[in-house]
Design a protein around this motif. Sequence first.
Motif, PDB file in Angstrom:
ATOM      1  N   LEU A 193     -43.937  59.591  98.489  1.00 15.79           N
ATOM      2  CA  LEU A 193     -43.382  59.335  99.814  1.00 15.79           C
ATOM      3  C   LEU A 193     -44.436  59.657 100.869  1.00 15.79           C
ATOM      4  O   LEU A 193     -44.893  60.791 100.972  1.00 15.79           O
ATOM      5  N   GLU A 194     -44.804  58.674 101.666  1.00 18.49           N
ATOM      6  CA  GLU A 194     -45.841  58.853 102.683  1.00 18.49           C
ATOM      7  C   GLU A 194     -45.231  59.320 104.001  1.00 18.49           C
ATOM      8  O   GLU A 194     -44.079  58.962 104.320  1.00 18.49           O
ATOM      9  N   PRO A 195     -45.968  60.098 104.807  1.00 14.30           N
ATOM     10  CA  PRO A 195     -45.444  60.557 106.103  1.00 14.30           C
ATOM     11  C   PRO A 195     -44.959  59.423 106.994  1.00 14.30           C
ATOM     12  O   PRO A 195     -43.950  59.564 107.693  1.00 14.30           O
ATOM     13  N   ALA A 196     -45.647  58.288 106.958  1.00 14.90           N
ATOM     14  CA  ALA A 196     -45.256  57.155 107.803  1.00 14.90           C
ATOM     15  C   ALA A 196     -43.922  56.548 107.376  1.00 14.90           C
ATOM     16  O   ALA A 196     -43.314  55.766 108.123  1.00 14.90           O
ATOM     17  N   GLU A 197     -43.465  56.911 106.167  1.00 15.40           N
ATOM     18  CA  GLU A 197     -42.219  56.345 105.651  1.00 15.40           C
ATOM     19  C   GLU A 197     -40.999  57.197 105.979  1.00 15.40           C
ATOM     20  O   GLU A 197     -39.878  56.839 105.590  1.00 15.40           O
ATOM     21  N   VAL A 198     -41.210  58.307 106.642  1.00 21.00           N
ATOM     22  CA  VAL A 198     -40.082  59.177 107.012  1.00 21.00           C
ATOM     23  C   VAL A 198     -40.070  59.275 108.539  1.00 21.00           C
ATOM     24  O   VAL A 198     -40.838  60.036 109.127  1.00 21.00           O
ATOM     25  N   GLY A 199     -39.204  58.494 109.176  1.00 20.62           N
ATOM     26  CA  GLY A 199     -39.215  58.408 110.629  1.00 20.62           C
ATOM     27  C   GLY A 199     -37.932  58.889 111.276  1.00 20.62           C
ATOM     28  O   GLY A 199     -36.846  58.819 110.684  1.00 20.62           O
ATOM     29  N   ILE A 200     -38.062  59.368 112.497  1.00 21.70           N
ATOM     30  CA  ILE A 200     -36.903  59.858 113.265  1.00 21.70           C
ATOM     31  C   ILE A 200     -36.765  59.098 114.582  1.00 21.70           C
ATOM     32  O   ILE A 200     -35.691  58.564 114.883  1.00 21.70           O
ATOM     33  N   VAL A 201     -37.828  59.036 115.378  1.00 24.20           N
ATOM     34  CA  VAL A 201     -37.799  58.364 116.683  1.00 24.20           C
ATOM     35  C   VAL A 201     -38.236  56.922 116.525  1.00 24.20           C
ATOM     36  O   VAL A 201     -39.260  56.634 115.872  1.00 24.20           O
ATOM     37  N   GLY A 202     -37.462  56.001 117.119  1.00 22.65           N
ATOM     38  CA  GLY A 202     -37.824  54.588 117.075  1.00 22.65           C
ATOM     39  C   GLY A 202     -39.071  54.303 117.889  1.00 22.65           C
ATOM     40  O   GLY A 202     -39.425  55.077 118.784  1.00 22.65           O
ATOM     41  N   ASP A 203     -39.747  53.188 117.580  1.00 19.23           N
ATOM     42  CA  ASP A 203     -40.944  52.844 118.343  1.00 19.23           C
ATOM     43  C   ASP A 203     -40.572  52.476 119.783  1.00 19.23           C
ATOM     44  O   ASP A 203     -39.389  52.428 120.145  1.00 19.23           O
ATOM     45  N   VAL A 204     -41.591  52.203 120.614  1.00 17.69           N
ATOM     46  CA  VAL A 204     -41.355  52.009 122.059  1.00 17.69           C
ATOM     47  C   VAL A 204     -40.480  50.799 122.351  1.00 17.69           C
ATOM     48  O   VAL A 204     -39.876  50.700 123.423  1.00 17.69           O
ATOM     49  N   ASN A 205     -40.414  49.851 121.415  1.00 15.69           N
ATOM     50  CA  ASN A 205     -39.593  48.660 121.628  1.00 15.69           C
ATOM     51  C   ASN A 205     -38.156  48.832 121.140  1.00 15.69           C
ATOM     52  O   ASN A 205     -37.342  47.929 121.297  1.00 15.69           O
ATOM     53  N   HIS A 206     -37.876  49.969 120.564  1.00  9.75           N
ATOM     54  CA  HIS A 206     -36.549  50.220 120.000  1.00  9.75           C
ATOM     55  C   HIS A 206     -35.563  50.529 121.120  1.00  9.75           C
ATOM     56  O   HIS A 206     -35.808  51.399 121.949  1.00  9.75           O
ATOM     57  N   ARG A 207     -34.446  49.839 121.154  1.00  8.89           N
ATOM     58  CA  ARG A 207     -33.405  50.075 122.155  1.00  8.89           C
ATOM     59  C   ARG A 207     -32.044  50.175 121.470  1.00  8.89           C
ATOM     60  O   ARG A 207     -31.641  49.271 120.741  1.00  8.89           O
ATOM     61  N   GLY A 208     -31.360  51.264 121.687  1.00 11.15           N
ATOM     62  CA  GLY A 208     -30.033  51.451 121.130  1.00 11.15           C
ATOM     63  C   GLY A 208     -30.057  51.951 119.694  1.00 11.15           C
ATOM     64  O   GLY A 208     -31.029  51.771 118.963  1.00 11.15           O
TER      65      GLY A 208
END
Length: 302
Positions: free
Chosen positions: A31-46
């Motif tokens: 499992l890579e660090p980039a594969e465990v995410g919490i905050v959406g990217d800047v284009n993420h809405r809702g």
Amino acid sequence: MTSAPANLLAVRNLLLTYLNVDKKAVRGDDLEPAEVGIVGDVNHRGGYHCGSDRVVRNDYSVVESSRDRNGLTLHASGLDVGTFSVRSGGGTHNLRTFSAWMVAQCAANAADTRDIREIIYSPDGRTVRRWDRLGRRTGGDSSHLFHTHFSFFRDSTKAGRDQTPLFRRYLTAIGMIAIAKPEDDMEQSDRLIKDTGSRNRTVGDVLADLQNLRNWLISPANTTGLVNPPMPNSPLQQMLAMLRAWPALVAQVNELSGKDFTDEQQIVSGVLAGLPPEKIAEAIPPQIARDVADELSRRLTA
């Protein structure tokens, strides 16, 4: 701006600690660090990957539950877990089996799952399913063929409640975290787990106390060689004297009970006054003294 709460960062760190170790993982599938995410990217809405600055009107991650409405902050409240494959406990474990295990725990309403609102996952790499605690939805988009999404009710991230127990249970169940075994042997130098008023009190101290108590109970008065004998006329000495005197007291009370006295308290006081400690010690049979000592030792160590 939207930020990752400490309790979900703790889950992320836990998963990466045990599922991102090359020597435990199938090569290329850890499992890579980039594969465990919490905050959406800047284009993420809702949605649960957004905090209050990026939710949208009638956002399902806010309006469908009072737990979300009351818990809305700048924290994101979602967690994505990507693909992995590890061999442990005689089997191979991957994102599919991980997701199925998590969904089963949520469906069973396990105590450590009750802050999870939904899990979006693929059981087979071809179809996407959703377990929703509120029963609103059953599917999801195709990105979830390659990662599993967890939504946590926002009040749980606002409160900072620990979310690691469920994930730790999974890692323990597949053998990545070893179950702690109690020690078979106890050393006299081991400190007591519970506070007894002395932080440095050891098992040996307790055993010495019990041995002293036994010696005080079964040894005749004025016996030499006892370790730390009780001081003369101390409360402990008086208690021991009473224990040694018990058979003699019973005999004298029985003898007096047939007489016509009106003040029973005076009778008892007279009996006690007439039995000094050395007479009491002589009166009690050795076996009874041993029985009393053993019973007290049992109660003190219970």
